[in-house]
Structure formats: structure tokens, C-alpha cells
Design a protein around this motif. Structure first.
Motif, PDB file in Angstrom:
ATOM      1  N   VAL A 163       0.841  -1.206   0.000  1.00 45.19           N
ATOM      2  CA  VAL A 163       0.000   0.000   0.000  1.00 45.19           C
ATOM      3  C   VAL A 163       0.875   1.254   0.000  1.00 45.19           C
ATOM      4  CG1 VAL A 163      -1.665   1.346   1.331  1.00 45.19           C
ATOM      5  CG2 VAL A 163      -1.943  -1.135   1.118  1.00 45.19           C
ATOM      6  N   GLY A 164       1.862   1.284   0.892  1.00 46.95           N
ATOM      7  CA  GLY A 164       2.751   2.439   0.938  1.00 46.95           C
ATOM      8  C   GLY A 164       3.545   2.611  -0.336  1.00 46.95           C
ATOM      9  N   LEU A 165       3.967   1.487  -0.917  1.00 47.27           N
ATOM     10  CA  LEU A 165       4.773   1.543  -2.134  1.00 47.27           C
ATOM     11  C   LEU A 165       3.978   2.097  -3.310  1.00 47.27           C
ATOM     12  CD1 LEU A 165       7.615   0.830  -3.100  1.00 47.27           C
ATOM     13  CD2 LEU A 165       6.744  -1.416  -3.789  1.00 47.27           C
ATOM     14  N   VAL A 166       2.715   1.702  -3.412  1.00 46.20           N
ATOM     15  CA  VAL A 166       1.870   2.206  -4.501  1.00 46.20           C
ATOM     16  C   VAL A 166       1.764   3.718  -4.434  1.00 46.20           C
ATOM     17  CG1 VAL A 166      -0.502   2.292  -5.359  1.00 46.20           C
ATOM     18  CG2 VAL A 166       0.540   0.090  -4.802  1.00 46.20           C
ATOM     19  N   VAL A 167       1.525   4.241  -3.240  1.00 42.82           N
ATOM     20  CA  VAL A 167       1.353   5.686  -3.078  1.00 42.82           C
ATOM     21  C   VAL A 167       2.634   6.431  -3.414  1.00 42.82           C
ATOM     22  CG1 VAL A 167       0.878   7.530  -1.425  1.00 42.82           C
ATOM     23  CG2 VAL A 167      -0.465   5.409  -1.359  1.00 42.82           C
ATOM     24  N   ILE A 168       3.762   5.993  -2.845  1.00 43.99           N
ATOM     25  CA  ILE A 168       5.010   6.737  -3.026  1.00 43.99           C
ATOM     26  C   ILE A 168       5.540   6.603  -4.450  1.00 43.99           C
ATOM     27  CG2 ILE A 168       6.554   4.870  -2.272  1.00 43.99           C
ATOM     28  CD1 ILE A 168       6.908   8.622  -1.464  1.00 43.99           C
ATOM     29  N   VAL A 169       5.323   5.442  -5.091  1.00 41.88           N
ATOM     30  CA  VAL A 169       5.794   5.263  -6.468  1.00 41.88           C
ATOM     31  C   VAL A 169       5.063   6.213  -7.411  1.00 41.88           C
ATOM     32  CG1 VAL A 169       5.645   3.680  -8.429  1.00 41.88           C
ATOM     33  CG2 VAL A 169       6.721   2.931  -6.324  1.00 41.88           C
ATOM     34  N   ARG A 170       3.758   6.312  -7.265  1.00 45.37           N
ATOM     35  CA  ARG A 170       3.000   7.183  -8.154  1.00 45.37           C
ATOM     36  C   ARG A 170       3.374   8.646  -7.925  1.00 45.37           C
ATOM     37  NH1 ARG A 170      -0.754   4.120 -10.768  1.00 45.37           N
ATOM     38  NH2 ARG A 170      -1.796   5.939 -11.605  1.00 45.37           N
ATOM     39  N   LEU A 171       3.604   9.011  -6.666  1.00 50.43           N
ATOM     40  CA  LEU A 171       4.019  10.374  -6.375  1.00 50.43           C
ATOM     41  C   LEU A 171       5.384  10.674  -6.983  1.00 50.43           C
ATOM     42  CD1 LEU A 171       3.771  13.084  -4.897  1.00 50.43           C
ATOM     43  CD2 LEU A 171       4.729  11.960  -2.871  1.00 50.43           C
ATOM     44  N   MET A 172       6.343   9.754  -6.800  1.00 54.02           N
ATOM     45  CA  MET A 172       7.693   9.989  -7.302  1.00 54.02           C
ATOM     46  C   MET A 172       7.730  10.009  -8.825  1.00 54.02           C
ATOM     47  SD  MET A 172       9.688  10.732  -4.900  1.00 54.02           S
ATOM     48  CE  MET A 172      11.156  10.727  -5.934  1.00 54.02           C
ATOM     49  N   ARG A 173       6.923   9.182  -9.483  1.00 53.35           N
ATOM     50  CA  ARG A 173       6.923   9.208 -10.946  1.00 53.35           C
ATOM     51  C   ARG A 173       6.415  10.552 -11.448  1.00 53.35           C
ATOM     52  NH1 ARG A 173       4.017   8.129 -15.671  1.00 53.35           N
ATOM     53  NH2 ARG A 173       5.251   7.026 -17.251  1.00 53.35           N
ATOM     54  N   HIS A 174       5.393  11.076 -10.795  1.00 53.43           N
ATOM     55  CA  HIS A 174       4.893  12.410 -11.181  1.00 53.43           C
ATOM     56  C   HIS A 174       5.986  13.463 -11.004  1.00 53.43           C
ATOM     57  CE1 HIS A 174       2.137  15.814 -11.580  1.00 53.43           C
ATOM     58  NE2 HIS A 174       2.734  16.320 -10.506  1.00 53.43           N
ATOM     59  N   LEU A 175       6.676  13.413  -9.869  1.00 52.90           N
ATOM     60  CA  LEU A 175       7.722  14.405  -9.609  1.00 52.90           C
ATOM     61  C   LEU A 175       8.878  14.265 -10.591  1.00 52.90           C
ATOM     62  CD1 LEU A 175       7.806  14.334  -5.698  1.00 52.90           C
ATOM     63  CD2 LEU A 175       6.869  16.123  -7.173  1.00 52.90           C
ATOM     64  N   LEU A 176       9.289  13.028 -10.875  1.00 52.94           N
ATOM     65  CA  LEU A 176      10.409  12.828 -11.794  1.00 52.94           C
ATOM     66  C   LEU A 176      10.052  13.199 -13.225  1.00 52.94           C
ATOM     67  CD1 LEU A 176      11.800   9.440 -10.427  1.00 52.94           C
ATOM     68  CD2 LEU A 176      12.945  11.659 -10.344  1.00 52.94           C
ATOM     69  N   THR A 177       8.776  13.037 -13.580  1.00 53.14           N
ATOM     70  CA  THR A 177       8.340  13.374 -14.940  1.00 53.14           C
ATOM     71  C   THR A 177       8.213  14.872 -15.130  1.00 53.14           C
ATOM     72  OG1 THR A 177       7.131  11.280 -15.101  1.00 53.14           O
ATOM     73  CG2 THR A 177       6.537  13.023 -16.655  1.00 53.14           C
ATOM     74  N   HIS A 178       7.689  15.559 -14.120  1.00 56.97           N
ATOM     75  CA  HIS A 178       7.382  16.982 -14.274  1.00 56.97           C
ATOM     76  C   HIS A 178       8.363  17.906 -13.561  1.00 56.97           C
ATOM     77  CE1 HIS A 178       3.555  15.931 -16.167  1.00 56.97           C
ATOM     78  NE2 HIS A 178       3.355  15.071 -15.200  1.00 56.97           N
ATOM     79  N   HIS A 179       9.100  17.391 -12.591  1.00 60.58           N
ATOM     80  CA  HIS A 179      10.013  18.240 -11.814  1.00 60.58           C
ATOM     81  C   HIS A 179      11.312  17.465 -11.527  1.00 60.58           C
ATOM     82  CE1 HIS A 179       6.482  20.794 -11.162  1.00 60.58           C
ATOM     83  NE2 HIS A 179       5.846  19.710 -10.756  1.00 60.58           N
ATOM     84  N   HIS A 180      11.935  16.945 -12.557  1.00 61.43           N
ATOM     85  CA  HIS A 180      13.081  16.053 -12.360  1.00 61.43           C
ATOM     86  C   HIS A 180      14.234  16.769 -11.667  1.00 61.43           C
ATOM     87  CE1 HIS A 180      16.574  13.523 -13.350  1.00 61.43           C
ATOM     88  NE2 HIS A 180      15.701  12.538 -13.411  1.00 61.43           N
ATOM     89  N   ARG A 181      14.578  17.959 -12.130  1.00 64.72           N
ATOM     90  CA  ARG A 181      15.724  18.687 -11.565  1.00 64.72           C
ATOM     91  C   ARG A 181      15.493  18.993 -10.081  1.00 64.72           C
ATOM     92  NH1 ARG A 181      20.080  22.073 -12.754  1.00 64.72           N
ATOM     93  NH2 ARG A 181      20.155  24.068 -11.650  1.00 64.72           N
ATOM     94  N   GLY A 182      14.336  19.560  -9.777  1.00 64.69           N
ATOM     95  CA  GLY A 182      14.050  19.896  -8.399  1.00 64.69           C
ATOM     96  C   GLY A 182      13.989  18.671  -7.502  1.00 64.69           C
ATOM     97  N   THR A 183      13.448  17.563  -8.038  1.00 67.70           N
ATOM     98  CA  THR A 183      13.360  16.335  -7.248  1.00 67.70           C
ATOM     99  C   THR A 183      14.741  15.814  -6.896  1.00 67.70           C
ATOM    100  OG1 THR A 183      11.258  15.751  -8.319  1.00 67.70           O
ATOM    101  CG2 THR A 183      12.458  13.980  -7.224  1.00 67.70           C
ATOM    102  N   MET A 184      15.658  15.840  -7.857  1.00 66.40           N
ATOM    103  CA  MET A 184      17.009  15.361  -7.594  1.00 66.40           C
ATOM    104  C   MET A 184      17.723  16.250  -6.574  1.00 66.40           C
ATOM    105  SD  MET A 184      17.732  12.562  -8.996  1.00 66.40           S
ATOM    106  CE  MET A 184      16.727  11.464 -10.005  1.00 66.40           C
ATOM    107  N   VAL A 185      17.470  17.546  -6.638  1.00 66.84           N
ATOM    108  CA  VAL A 185      18.076  18.465  -5.671  1.00 66.84           C
ATOM    109  C   VAL A 185      17.581  18.140  -4.256  1.00 66.84           C
ATOM    110  CG1 VAL A 185      18.211  20.868  -4.929  1.00 66.84           C
ATOM    111  CG2 VAL A 185      18.434  20.309  -7.352  1.00 66.84           C
ATOM    112  N   VAL A 186      16.266  17.941  -4.120  1.00 67.43           N
ATOM    113  CA  VAL A 186      15.703  17.606  -2.808  1.00 67.43           C
ATOM    114  C   VAL A 186      16.255  16.281  -2.300  1.00 67.43           C
ATOM    115  CG1 VAL A 186      13.583  17.019  -1.571  1.00 67.43           C
ATOM    116  CG2 VAL A 186      13.600  18.941  -3.162  1.00 67.43           C
ATOM    117  N   LEU A 187      16.366  15.280  -3.185  1.00 70.25           N
ATOM    118  CA  LEU A 187      16.895  13.982  -2.776  1.00 70.25           C
ATOM    119  C   LEU A 187      18.339  14.095  -2.295  1.00 70.25           C
ATOM    120  CD1 LEU A 187      15.464  11.550  -5.491  1.00 70.25           C
ATOM    121  CD2 LEU A 187      14.639  11.949  -3.167  1.00 70.25           C
TER     122      LEU A 187
END
Length: 312
Positions: free
Chosen positions: A229-253
Motif C-alpha cells: 500500500v505504501g509503495l503504490v502511493v510513493i511510487v506514483r508520487l515519485m513518478r509524477h515528480l520525476l516526470t514533471h520536476h526532475h531537476r528539483g526532485t534530484m536536488v531535494v533527494l
């Protein structure tokens, strides 16, 4: 005048993983499974270093999309089959086999090493994670400016907050295990966030490893259900972030990984409070440097293998 027929839904295109070597993917999975048993180290960090992070997020998204379609339709069976064919199984199956093999075989020994030699293990993994920070920095692309620096600070503070949680001892009841599993599995996706550390913070680290060692099917099935359940939620969130905000996501990580280094400082009290370096600091420094060197060698090897694969 009749309405024009509605266009047919697009069929998901099969994903072609960049990493097509099943043995190599099994080894990557084994590394992820190995570090997932160590408090303070994240499997997502290994996925970043070995170059499969984006592919793994996309694979998880495609798999959860198939499950969602099975539940909601339309054309549930046919649509689900189409979506399952789009999952990069050549990446996913060897990866899962490697992870399961590592967890089932090394969970006990690794827990013993962490318990018997805590400073030594923390120093080694401090170097491994510190050396890994350069990966999301490089993937963010280009020099950081004001907004990126702000995101990095936010990520660093988040990493510090997560690894400063006070240790508690909760009874491993089903309603405690469920949210803990859902949150801890985020470590598979978020570099720098350790699922084992979060379990340790709520007192479920040893019960979970004991369940793995003793093959406690009931505990593991309940834990696995909520982890999914947790994996489904976080995977979908991260895919959205990596698709639309890749640079910012990598900086935060990158910031999260830096902040999370707090949990790997070698000298800590039993309560987790940080202490000054001890007399053994030269050995700890050597181990940390060795960890950084190991990661950089792994990154170099991965980049050469990727270049060779692209040239074919």
C-alpha cells in the motif's frame, strides 16, 4: 447527425529497460536487499548509484497501473494484460529475486554486525552514503541557483528531522505494524531515507528481522500487505515528480541524503544522541573514505557498462 465514435484508449507501450542483463539486475537487487537491513542506509540510494532509479520508478508505476485497471476497468482482464505486458519484467523479476535472496540470507548476520560493531558499521556506511550524494547532484544537471539551493536546504532539514526521531518501543501489534510498514517501504524509493532506521525508531526493527529469520508467515504477510500500500502511493508520487520536476526532485533527494547522514555518525549514545569523535577516529576515517571510494568505483563501472550498452 451522429456523434463521432470515442477514440479507443491508448495501449501502453512496452517498456524497454536500459539494463537488460538479468544477472546484473539480480546483483543490483541483492545490493538493495542488503542495505535495506541496515539502519541508516536506503535501498533507493543503491538504485540511484547503479543507474536504475528512474527505470525502477517507471516499472513500479506501470505495475500499480495494471492493478488499478484490474479493480476499476474498463475491460478489466484485457486491459490488465496489456498493462502487464508494458511492465519491464527483464528488470523487475531479477531485481526482486536478488532482493529476496539477500534479505532471507543476510538479515540475521547483518543485524549481528550492526549490534556487535556499531561504530565500525556506521563509519563504513557513512562513507557509502556520502559518496552517493554526488549521483543526484549530477543528475540534477547544471549549476544550482537560488531556487535549487532553497530546495536543497528543505531536503537537508527533512533528512535531519527523519533521522532525529526519538527511539520508542512499541508493541508489534497489527495496527502498529501496518503504518510502520507503509512508511518504512518508502526507503525503497527515497534515497537517504532508511526503512530500517524508521523501524528502529518505533521499536520494530528487531521484531521484523526476527520474523524474517523465523519465517513468521503471519507477521510477514501483514507487513508485506501494508508495504505494498505504501509503495503504490510513493511510487506514483515519485513518478509524477520525476516526470514533471526532475531537476528539483534530484536536488531535494541530494539534500535528504545529506541530512540523513546524521544517523550514520559513528559516535552516538544508546539513545542516539551525537557525541564527539573517540580515540578510534583514524580507523573510522579510513572506513568512511573506503566507503566513498567503493561507491565511486561502482558509479564508474555503471557508467562504463551503460556507455557500452548504448554503443551496441
Amino acid at each position: 447527425m451522429t456523434d463521432a465514435p470515442a477514440p479507443a484508449p491508448a495501449t501502453p507501450e512496452p517498456a524497454t529497460p536500459r539494463h537488460r542483463n538479468p544477472l546484473g539486475n539480480a546483483l543490483r537487487g541483492a545490493l538493495i536487499g542488503l542495505v535495506e537491513t541496515v539502519p541508516g542506509v536506503s535501498g533507493g540510494t543503491v538504485a540511484l548509484v547503479t543507474g536504475i532509479y528512474d527505470e525502477l520508478i517507471d516499472a513500479g508505476h506501470r505495475l500499480t497501473d495494471a492493478g488499478r485497471h484490474l479493480l476499476s476497468g474498463p475491460d478489466r482482464l484485457a486491459g490488465t494484460r496489456e498493462r502487464l505486458r508494458a511492465v519491464p519484467w527483464l528488470l523487475l523479476i531479477p531485481l526482486l529475486i536478488g532482493m529476496a535472496a539477500a534479505v532471507l540470507t543476510v538479515a540475521g548476520p547483518v543485524a549481528s554486525l550492526v549490534e556487535d560493531h556499531p561504530r565500525t558499521m556506521r563509519a563504513l556506511f557513512l562513507g557509502l552514503v556520502a559518496g552517493s550524494v554526488l549521483v543526484p547532484v549530477r543528475l540534477s544537471g547544471g549549476r544550482w541557483r537560488g531556487p535549487e539551493i532553497g530546495l536543497f536546504v528543505v531536503g537537508t532539514l527533512a533528512g535531519l528531522a527523519l533521522t532525529s526521531l526519538p527511539a520508542t518501543a512499541l508493541e508489534p501489534s497489527p495496527w502498529i505494524v501496518a503504518p510502520a510498514a507503509a512508511v518504512a517501504v518508502c526507503a525503497l524509493v527515497l534515497p537517504g531515507v532508511s526503512g530500517s532506521f524508521l523501524l528502529l525508531s518505533v521499536g520494530l526493527y528487531e521484531p521484523t528481522l526476527h520474523a524474517v529469520d523465523t519465517r513468521d508467515v503471519g507477521y510477514l504477510a501483514w507487513f508485506g500487505l501494508w508495504a505494498v500500500v505504501g509503495l503504490v502511493v510513493i511510487v506514483r508520487l515519485m513518478r509524477h515528480l520525476l516526470t514533471h520536476h526532475h531537476r528539483g526532485t534530484m536536488v531535494v533527494l541530494a539534500g535528504i541524503m545529506i541530512g540523513a547522514l546524521r544517523s550514520l555518525w559513528p559516535w552516538q549514545s544508546e539513545s542516539g544522541a551525537l557525541q564527539g569523535p573517540g580515540a578510534d577516529w583514524p580507523l573510522m576515517l579510513v572506513l568512511a573514505v573506503a566507503g566513498v571510494a567503493c561507491v565511486q568505483l561502482l558509479v564508474l563501472l555503471e557508467s562504463r557498462l551503460a556507455a557500452r550498452s548504448a554503443a551496441r
